[in-house]
Design a protein around this motif. Structure first.
Motif, PDB file in Angstrom:
ATOM      1  N   LEU A  16       0.815  -1.214   0.000  1.00  0.00           N
ATOM      2  CA  LEU A  16       0.000   0.000   0.000  1.00  0.00           C
ATOM      3  C   LEU A  16       0.852   1.270   0.000  1.00  0.00           C
ATOM      4  O   LEU A  16       0.642   2.173  -0.822  1.00  0.00           O
ATOM      5  N   PHE A  17       1.799   1.339   0.915  1.00  0.00           N
ATOM      6  CA  PHE A  17       2.512   2.592   1.153  1.00  0.00           C
ATOM      7  C   PHE A  17       3.934   2.611   0.580  1.00  0.00           C
ATOM      8  O   PHE A  17       4.601   3.639   0.623  1.00  0.00           O
ATOM      9  N   GLY A  18       4.379   1.478   0.046  1.00  0.00           N
ATOM     10  CA  GLY A  18       5.732   1.405  -0.459  1.00  0.00           C
ATOM     11  C   GLY A  18       6.737   1.211   0.662  1.00  0.00           C
ATOM     12  O   GLY A  18       6.399   1.240   1.854  1.00  0.00           O
ATOM     13  N   HIS A  19       7.991   0.996   0.316  1.00  0.00           N
ATOM     14  CA  HIS A  19       9.041   0.847   1.325  1.00  0.00           C
ATOM     15  C   HIS A  19      10.362   1.331   0.754  1.00  0.00           C
ATOM     16  O   HIS A  19      10.532   1.475  -0.457  1.00  0.00           O
ATOM     17  N   VAL A  20      11.284   1.583   1.650  1.00  0.00           N
ATOM     18  CA  VAL A  20      12.635   1.954   1.247  1.00  0.00           C
ATOM     19  C   VAL A  20      13.494   0.704   1.239  1.00  0.00           C
ATOM     20  O   VAL A  20      13.153  -0.322   1.848  1.00  0.00           O
ATOM     21  N   LYS A  21      14.592   0.772   0.577  1.00  0.00           N
ATOM     22  CA  LYS A  21      15.508  -0.366   0.515  1.00  0.00           C
ATOM     23  C   LYS A  21      15.984  -0.720   1.921  1.00  0.00           C
ATOM     24  O   LYS A  21      16.357   0.132   2.713  1.00  0.00           O
ATOM     25  N   GLY A  22      15.899  -2.017   2.254  1.00  0.00           N
ATOM     26  CA  GLY A  22      16.331  -2.487   3.559  1.00  0.00           C
ATOM     27  C   GLY A  22      15.313  -2.298   4.653  1.00  0.00           C
ATOM     28  O   GLY A  22      15.634  -2.474   5.828  1.00  0.00           O
ATOM     29  N   ALA A  23      14.064  -1.940   4.304  1.00  0.00           N
ATOM     30  CA  ALA A  23      13.045  -1.699   5.330  1.00  0.00           C
ATOM     31  C   ALA A  23      12.765  -2.966   6.129  1.00  0.00           C
ATOM     32  O   ALA A  23      12.429  -2.900   7.308  1.00  0.00           O
ATOM     33  N   TYR A  24      12.912  -4.124   5.513  1.00  0.00           N
ATOM     34  CA  TYR A  24      12.720  -5.396   6.196  1.00  0.00           C
ATOM     35  C   TYR A  24      13.508  -6.456   5.426  1.00  0.00           C
ATOM     36  O   TYR A  24      14.012  -6.209   4.324  1.00  0.00           O
ATOM     37  N   THR A  25      13.637  -7.603   6.005  1.00  0.00           N
ATOM     38  CA  THR A  25      14.394  -8.681   5.373  1.00  0.00           C
ATOM     39  C   THR A  25      13.794  -9.014   4.014  1.00  0.00           C
ATOM     40  O   THR A  25      12.596  -9.309   3.910  1.00  0.00           O
ATOM     41  N   GLY A  26      14.595  -8.945   3.001  1.00  0.00           N
ATOM     42  CA  GLY A  26      14.125  -9.234   1.654  1.00  0.00           C
ATOM     43  C   GLY A  26      13.801  -7.998   0.849  1.00  0.00           C
ATOM     44  O   GLY A  26      13.542  -8.090  -0.357  1.00  0.00           O
ATOM     45  N   ALA A  27      13.798  -6.815   1.494  1.00  0.00           N
ATOM     46  CA  ALA A  27      13.535  -5.560   0.772  1.00  0.00           C
ATOM     47  C   ALA A  27      14.824  -5.087   0.117  1.00  0.00           C
ATOM     48  O   ALA A  27      15.518  -4.203   0.611  1.00  0.00           O
ATOM     49  N   LEU A  28      15.151  -5.696  -1.016  1.00  0.00           N
ATOM     50  CA  LEU A  28      16.430  -5.432  -1.662  1.00  0.00           C
ATOM     51  C   LEU A  28      16.431  -4.137  -2.456  1.00  0.00           C
ATOM     52  O   LEU A  28      17.487  -3.610  -2.801  1.00  0.00           O
ATOM     53  N   GLN A  29      15.246  -3.628  -2.777  1.00  0.00           N
ATOM     54  CA  GLN A  29      15.160  -2.352  -3.474  1.00  0.00           C
ATOM     55  C   GLN A  29      13.892  -1.617  -3.057  1.00  0.00           C
ATOM     56  O   GLN A  29      12.947  -2.225  -2.531  1.00  0.00           O
ATOM     57  N   ALA A  30      13.873  -0.315  -3.277  1.00  0.00           N
ATOM     58  CA  ALA A  30      12.724   0.498  -2.866  1.00  0.00           C
ATOM     59  C   ALA A  30      11.496   0.145  -3.712  1.00  0.00           C
ATOM     60  O   ALA A  30      11.600  -0.321  -4.847  1.00  0.00           O
ATOM     61  N   ARG A  31      10.318   0.374  -3.134  1.00  0.00           N
ATOM     62  CA  ARG A  31       9.047   0.107  -3.818  1.00  0.00           C
ATOM     63  C   ARG A  31       8.138   1.319  -3.688  1.00  0.00           C
ATOM     64  O   ARG A  31       8.028   1.895  -2.602  1.00  0.00           O
ATOM     65  N   GLU A  32       7.507   1.696  -4.779  1.00  0.00           N
ATOM     66  CA  GLU A  32       6.670   2.894  -4.779  1.00  0.00           C
ATOM     67  C   GLU A  32       5.406   2.709  -3.942  1.00  0.00           C
ATOM     68  O   GLU A  32       5.035   3.583  -3.156  1.00  0.00           O
ATOM     69  N   GLY A  33       4.686   1.625  -4.086  1.00  0.00           N
ATOM     70  CA  GLY A  33       3.439   1.398  -3.369  1.00  0.00           C
ATOM     71  C   GLY A  33       2.230   1.835  -4.174  1.00  0.00           C
ATOM     72  O   GLY A  33       2.309   2.686  -5.064  1.00  0.00           O
ATOM     73  N   LEU A  34       1.093   1.233  -3.839  1.00  0.00           N
ATOM     74  CA  LEU A  34      -0.122   1.447  -4.618  1.00  0.00           C
ATOM     75  C   LEU A  34      -0.699   2.844  -4.433  1.00  0.00           C
ATOM     76  O   LEU A  34      -1.297   3.404  -5.348  1.00  0.00           O
TER      77      LEU A  34
END
Length: 535
Positions: free
Chosen positions: A264-282
């Motif tokens: 929903l809100f996207g994430h930054v790189k490294g926000a949690y285990t497996g978050a290898l790159q940033a995500r924009e979110g819906l």
């Protein structure tokens, strides 16, 4: 009782009302003076607005003196309105809005006109907006120079009144009605729905969709068309150029934990285990468009809190970030649950419900709209033709048979319109030579009935025959189960007989299918009416 007074509000025309060469001013048209010289329009009071400069003040006093000369009965009231930039929309609208708020309108005794010939184009636009919104209870008056040969005609000019009640203009009103009907038909995908309650709901949705960007909540069972309608709302607003962004849809029932926050809100790189790159979110993907959150009641409480902030402030924090991002989207939410009940259970935020509950629309299921089944059948056949390049029709008897079943109490339509669509698609796909016959209809009815009620079993026979079922051979049980299933799917004893004896009846000169079936059922102490009614 004295007659109603006519009051005109308008700006001083710095150029059009100018004296020019003072001794020649009576040889030229000046709109403010000319308005007060009309033989068939008595202006009792003129509220003349001007800027604070010395030149504007002097011109306003000269215009007042000239009006007193040509129309002694007209009272001229001067109003200083300091404007730094007469072409600044925000400044002009704010000043006029404040002026209207202070002005003592007396609509019981006075009629008001706004003179839109003078002032900048921005001022004219602001006058129109204030009048159309009824901040100023007035009609518009426009003046222009005349082509008369006499000097008096040239000086006075002509005028015309503009009534903003567009419903009084037949052609405009007819055009608005036509455009509205087109919008309603678009929301219904061109389906000529007959259910009065549903049609009223669509009318309300159409009004809200084109007039508001507030959140909308669509409540209804699965398959009632919430997702379809949300997409249509987006397309309608996009066609009106009210939205430029995309339609973004997500089923909240598929979102859990960190994945829900990230989706929903996207994430930054490294926000949690497996978050290898940033995500924009819906939410950011829906910027400038529509975000449709289906099954909103399934969303977790933490996500609900962040969603509330995003709706109200248009800003939120991506998961794992300390920097806010912005997204201006319109929210349409869908649910089959009773959200107030979830609030009472502590599973849904009360403040979020209050925020999205401004426009709530209930979409009834198929069982509540049986009269709409037939036009939806035609819609599904047309859609099948578009998507597959093949036109399919029912045989006349087959259509009557299927429609009678589909609208009867035997049809449960647990999946609502989605299930009806699947049913029509199955028959259209299996139809030979583009014709759906009675055999296909019977097969489809059997499929649907088994899905809703299950296959008729020995236990069901026991419910019909009681202990007598123990005296039947397996052969007789299987045969009777098939006969009972056909009886429950047909509209009459004769129809059931024709289907059961469709081969052997061809060899008879005078087939009496109903009598044959009646005698067969009588062997077990049964009759068609009791079976068809569920007995």
């Amino acid at each position: 009782m004295p007659g109603r007074r006519t009051v005109v509000l308008g700006f001083l025309g710095a150029a059009l009302d100018s004296d020019g060469r003072a001794n020649k001013r009576w040889n030229r048209w000046r709109p403010t003076v000319g308005l007060c010289m009309q033989s068939d329009l008595l202006v009792d009071r003129l509220e003349l607005i001007h800027n604070e400069g010395a030149r504007d003040v002097a011109l306003a006093e000269r215009i007042r003196a000239d009006i007193r000369q040509v129309s002694p009965q007209t009272e001229v009231c001067l109003h200083v309105m300091p404007l730094r930039d007469a072409w600044d929309l925000e400044e002009v609208y704010g000043a006029l809005h404040d002026f209207a708020g202070r002005y003592p309108f007396d609509t019981d005794r006075e009629d008001y006109l706004i003179h839109i010939t003078t002032g900048t184009h921005v001022a004219q636009i602001c006058w129109f907006l204030l009048a159309e919104a009824r901040y100023v209870p007035a009609r518009l008056v426009q003046t222009s120079p005349s082509r008369g040969t006499r000097i008096t005609n040239q000086v006075a000019g002509t005028y015309s009144l503009i009534d903003l009640d567009l419903s009084r203009y037949d052609r405009i009103a007819a055009r608005f009605r036509h455009e509205r009907q087109e919008s309603l038909a678009f929301l219904k995908a061109g389906i000529a729905t007959r259910n009065a309650a549903f049609n009223r709901t669509i009318e309300h949705i159409e009004r809200v969709a084109i007039r508001s960007r507030a959140p909308m909540l669509l409540v209804g069972p699965t398959g009632a068309g919430k997702s379809f309608l949300a997409r249509r709302i987006h397309e309608l607003k996009q066609g009106r150029r009210q939205l430029a962004g995309s339609f973004v849809e997500v089923n909240c029932a598929t979102l859990r934990g960190e994945a829900a926050m990230s989706a929903l809100f996207g994430h930054v790189k490294g926000a949690y285990t497996g978050a290898l790159q940033a995500r924009e979110g819906l939410l950011r993907a829906a910027n400038g468009g529509v975000l449709f959150l289906d099954e909103l009641g399934e969303l977790g409480l933490d996500e609900q809190a962040m969603l509330l902030k995003a709706i109200e402030e248009k800003r939120f924090f991506p998961f794992g970030s300390d920097k806010e991002v912005a997204s201006d989207f319109q929210l349409i939410a869908g649910t089959h649950r009773e959200l107030p009940s979830l609030v009472a259970e502590g599973r849904f935020r009360e403040d979020l419900l209050a925020r999205i509950n401004l426009w709530t629309f209930e979409l009834p299921g198929l069982l509540a709209r049986r009269e709409d089944i037939e036009p939806n059948i035609d819609f599904e056949l047309a859609r099948f033709a578009r998507e597959n390049g093949q036109r399919v029709r029912f045989n006349r008897e087959a259509r009557q048979h299927y429609l009678a079943f589909a609208t009867s109490a035997r049809a449960l339509w647990k999946g609502n319109f989605r299930e009806l669509s699947a049913s029509i698609t199955r028959m259209a796909t299996l139809a030979d030579d583009g014709r759906i016959d009675e055999a296909l209809v019977l097969e489809e009815i059997d499929r649907l009935s088994r899905g809703w009620h299950g296959v008729l079993s020995s236990d069901d026979l026991a419910g019909v025959l009681g202990q007598a079922v123990e005296h039947l051979d397996l052969f007789e049980r299987v045969q009777l189960q098939a006969v009972l299933r056909v009886c429950r799917q047909t509209r009459s004893l004769s129809e059931a007989g024709r289907l059961l004896f469709d081969v052997s009846r061809q060899a008879k000169a005078k087939p009496n299918d109903a009598d044959r079936l009646r005698k067969y059922l009588a062997r077990f102490g049964l009759d068609w009416k009791g079976i068809a009614s569920g007995g």
